[in-house]
Design a protein around this motif. Structure first.
Motif, mmCIF file in Angstrom:
data_model
loop_
_atom_site.group_PDB
_atom_site.id
_atom_site.type_symbol
_atom_site.label_atom_id
_atom_site.label_comp_id
_atom_site.label_asym_id
_atom_site.label_seq_id
_atom_site.Cartn_x
_atom_site.Cartn_y
_atom_site.Cartn_z
ATOM 1 N N PRO A 23 -0.048 10.375 12.780
ATOM 2 C CA PRO A 23 0.651 11.420 13.552
ATOM 3 C C PRO A 23 2.076 11.631 13.056
ATOM 4 N N ALA A 24 2.528 12.894 13.104
ATOM 5 C CA ALA A 24 3.797 13.275 12.486
ATOM 6 C C ALA A 24 4.971 12.460 13.002
ATOM 7 N N GLY A 25 5.040 12.240 14.319
ATOM 8 C CA GLY A 25 6.161 11.484 14.872
ATOM 9 C C GLY A 25 6.201 10.057 14.369
ATOM 10 N N GLU A 26 5.036 9.410 14.357
ATOM 11 C CA GLU A 26 4.966 8.032 13.857
ATOM 12 C C GLU A 26 5.314 7.984 12.376
ATOM 13 N N ALA A 27 4.779 8.933 11.599
ATOM 14 C CA ALA A 27 5.041 8.955 10.161
ATOM 15 C C ALA A 27 6.531 9.122 9.888
ATOM 16 N N ALA A 28 7.197 9.977 10.676
ATOM 17 C CA ALA A 28 8.638 10.172 10.494
ATOM 18 C C ALA A 28 9.401 8.884 10.825
ATOM 19 N N ARG A 29 8.994 8.209 11.889
ATOM 20 C CA ARG A 29 9.681 6.976 12.282
ATOM 21 C C ARG A 29 9.494 5.888 11.224
ATOM 22 N N PHE A 30 8.240 5.722 10.729
ATOM 23 C CA PHE A 30 7.975 4.722 9.700
ATOM 24 C C PHE A 30 8.767 5.012 8.427
ATOM 25 N N SER A 31 9.023 6.295 8.165
ATOM 26 C CA SER A 31 9.691 6.706 6.929
ATOM 27 C C SER A 31 11.205 6.717 7.054
ATOM 28 N N GLY A 32 11.708 6.435 8.231
ATOM 29 C CA GLY A 32 13.152 6.426 8.428
ATOM 30 C C GLY A 32 13.742 7.811 8.544
ATOM 31 N N LEU A 33 12.939 8.793 8.961
ATOM 32 C CA LEU A 33 13.414 10.165 9.116
ATOM 33 C C LEU A 33 13.706 10.446 10.582
ATOM 34 N N GLY A 34 14.660 11.334 10.822
ATOM 35 C CA GLY A 34 14.989 11.684 12.195
ATOM 36 C C GLY A 34 13.948 12.567 12.849
ATOM 37 N N ALA A 35 13.213 13.332 12.047
ATOM 38 C CA ALA A 35 12.216 14.258 12.583
ATOM 39 C C ALA A 35 11.172 14.526 11.496
ATOM 40 N N GLU A 90 0.830 -1.209 0.000
ATOM 41 C CA GLU A 90 0.000 0.000 0.000
ATOM 42 C C GLU A 90 0.863 1.257 0.000
ATOM 43 N N SER A 91 1.965 1.225 0.747
ATOM 44 C CA SER A 91 2.839 2.403 0.783
ATOM 45 C C SER A 91 3.460 2.656 -0.587
ATOM 46 N N LEU A 92 3.987 1.594 -1.211
ATOM 47 C CA LEU A 92 4.626 1.762 -2.513
ATOM 48 C C LEU A 92 3.617 2.253 -3.553
ATOM 49 N N PHE A 93 2.447 1.645 -3.575
ATOM 50 C CA PHE A 93 1.453 2.038 -4.568
ATOM 51 C C PHE A 93 0.974 3.471 -4.341
ATOM 52 N N PRO A 139 12.384 9.365 -1.768
ATOM 53 C CA PRO A 139 11.304 8.451 -1.377
ATOM 54 C C PRO A 139 10.925 8.524 0.098
ATOM 55 N N SER A 140 11.889 8.674 0.988
ATOM 56 C CA SER A 140 11.562 8.717 2.414
ATOM 57 C C SER A 140 10.686 9.926 2.736
ATOM 58 N N ALA A 141 10.971 11.063 2.106
ATOM 59 C CA ALA A 141 10.156 12.254 2.321
ATOM 60 C C ALA A 141 8.764 12.072 1.727
ATOM 61 N N LEU A 142 8.687 11.455 0.537
ATOM 62 C CA LEU A 142 7.377 11.212 -0.080
ATOM 63 C C LEU A 142 6.533 10.290 0.795
ATOM 64 N N LEU A 143 7.160 9.261 1.373
ATOM 65 C CA LEU A 143 6.419 8.360 2.246
ATOM 66 C C LEU A 143 5.914 9.105 3.469
ATOM 67 N N PHE A 144 6.748 9.959 4.056
ATOM 68 C CA PHE A 144 6.292 10.753 5.195
ATOM 69 C C PHE A 144 5.107 11.635 4.808
ATOM 70 N N GLY A 201 4.781 15.872 -3.646
ATOM 71 C CA GLY A 201 5.810 16.859 -3.935
ATOM 72 C C GLY A 201 5.337 18.268 -3.624
ATOM 73 N N PHE A 202 4.045 18.541 -3.907
ATOM 74 C CA PHE A 202 3.471 19.850 -3.569
ATOM 75 C C PHE A 202 3.473 20.057 -2.054
ATOM 76 N N LEU A 203 3.061 19.045 -1.310
ATOM 77 C CA LEU A 203 3.029 19.165 0.154
ATOM 78 C C LEU A 203 4.423 19.443 0.717
ATOM 79 N N LEU A 204 5.436 18.848 0.104
ATOM 80 C CA LEU A 204 6.809 19.014 0.580
ATOM 81 C C LEU A 204 7.492 20.259 0.019
ATOM 82 N N GLY A 205 6.847 20.885 -0.977
ATOM 83 C CA GLY A 205 7.489 22.024 -1.626
ATOM 84 C C GLY A 205 8.675 21.628 -2.461
ATOM 85 N N ASN A 206 8.726 20.358 -2.870
ATOM 86 C CA ASN A 206 9.867 19.849 -3.627
ATOM 87 C C ASN A 206 9.395 18.740 -4.558
#
Length: 386
Positions: A67-79, A29-32, A52-57, A42-47
């Motif tokens: 929730p933002a914290g969980e989404a960052a953790r699932f995406s492999g982001l520090g914050a 589901e995440s990949l699709f 891919p990690s940012a797009l997943l977040f 890309g619009f939401l991120l301004g980029n």
């Protein structure tokens, strides 16, 4: 353009066979969804070129509301990352389409383009076509229920059953192996029904592919008469023969060379097209399209329709069909043929049985936002007796 999302997913799952069923589902589901929504993300991120990690977040937090914290953790982001607020300003960004394609749909559909594009981002139903040579729709519905699959009858095709609930493994069912049904969109079933093939006739499926509509035509003919199937892809014709055996079909003759010098009662031309009507079936299909296909394909389509006109007998019928939303491939091909072929006339599609909502300007036209089907076009043409 890279590999289709389905192939990337298949390779990834094969490389990680230790994943649980829930983990495999979440990965799919995440990949699709990242593949589908990449422009809006890309619009939401301004980029527009976000990794891919940012797009997943952005998908998890911005669209799925994790929730933002969980989404960052699932995406492999520090914050968490900052996301834009508000609706994207264009049709292309709102529904994650290439600019040229959004502009095309706006020209084709006018005010309905917004609704149409929204429905391209919702998965289509799983629809089955009963094989009347083997069973009835009512009996198939009961059989599938006994195999753990709930269905409901389609509203447009008397052969259609829609799967209700979670996506089942249809290919593991005995009922499929016994040839009781095929997987086929309800709009696609309407194309075969428009041919109105009858037992004992001679019918040509000029662009047979792997043969879904060929099997449908054989069932309409009650397996009697002569059903010819041609496709330039020999591998597809081989698969058709395998499916014929499973479905109990014996009146199909596969043609290995383009048909010439014959006169048949009916011809179906399910023409190769830009396939804009089935974009909801593949999350990245829209990004793999080239604008040139919209202008290059009509030449091939005109040649196929002209060939069909030569092969149908006086008093016979040609059905020209596509799974696209593009007047250059649809109405303009048909109207051009009629100007050059005065012996043919266009007749209303599906008189007495086709839902009027599927008729637009004397042609069949159905779409996800109006009928719940993929997008299909068809014209019914008959050759005069003279």
């Amino acid at each position: 353009m890279g590999s289709p999302a389905e192939r990337v997913l298949d390779r990834t799952l094969r490389a990680h066979r230790d994943l649980s069923r829930d983990q495999r589902q979440a990965l799919a589901e995440s990949l699709f969804n990242v593949g589908l929504w990449r422009r809006r993300l890309g619009f939401l991120l301004g980029n527009p070129d976000a990794p891919p990690s940012a797009l997943l977040f952005a998908f998890l937090h911005g669209l799925a509301e994790v929730p933002a914290g969980e989404a960052a953790r699932f995406s492999g982001l520090g914050a968490p990352l900052p996301l834009a607020s508000g609706e994207p300003p264009s049709l292309a960004l709102r529904y994650s389409l290439p600019d040229w394609l959004a502009e095309h749909f706006s020209r084709e559909l006018g005010p309905a383009a917004e609704d149409f594009c929204a429905h391209l981002n919702v998965p289509g139903p799983i629809t089955l076509r009963v094989n009347p040579l083997r069973t009835s729709r009512e009996a198939l519905e009961q059989r599938l229920r006994s195999e753990g699959v709930e269905t409901r009858p389609g509203a447009l095709s008397p052969l259609a059953l829609h799967v209700v609930g979670p996506r089942p493994n249809l290919y593991g069912l005995d009922s499929l192996r016994e040839g009781l049904f095929e997987v086929q969109d309800e709009g696609s079933q309407l194309l075969g029904l428009l041919v109105e093939a009858r037992p004992g006739e001679s019918v040509l499926d000029l662009c047979a592919g792997a043969g879904g509509k060929t099997l449908q035509l054989s069932a309409a003919m009650e397996n009697r008469g002569r059903l010819l199937a041609y496709d330039p892809d020999a591998g597809r014709l081989d698969r058709l023969l395998q499916r014929c055996s499973r479905a109990g079909v014996s009146n199909v003759q596969v043609l290995r060379a383009p048909p010439e010098g014959m006169q048949v009662d009916r011809v179906l031309v399910d023409a190769p097209c830009s396939e804009l009507g089935s974009l909801r079936r593949g999350p990245d299909a829209r990004f793999r399209l080239e604008p040139t296909s919209l202008s290059e394909l009509p030449r091939v389509q005109r040649e196929l329709l002209a060939r069909a006109g030569r092969l149908v007998r006086p008093g016979g019928r040609v059905v020209y069909a596509t799974c696209t939303v593009n007047r250059a491939e649809n109405e303009e091909v048909v109207l051009g043929f009629l100007r050059e072929s005065p012996g043919f006339r266009r007749v209303p599609p599906g008189v007495g049985w086709l839902d009027p909502s599927c008729v637009r300007e004397g042609f069949l036209f159905c779409a996800p936002h109006s009928q719940g089907t993929d997008g299909f076009f068809a014209a019914v043409l008959e050759r005069g007796e003279g």
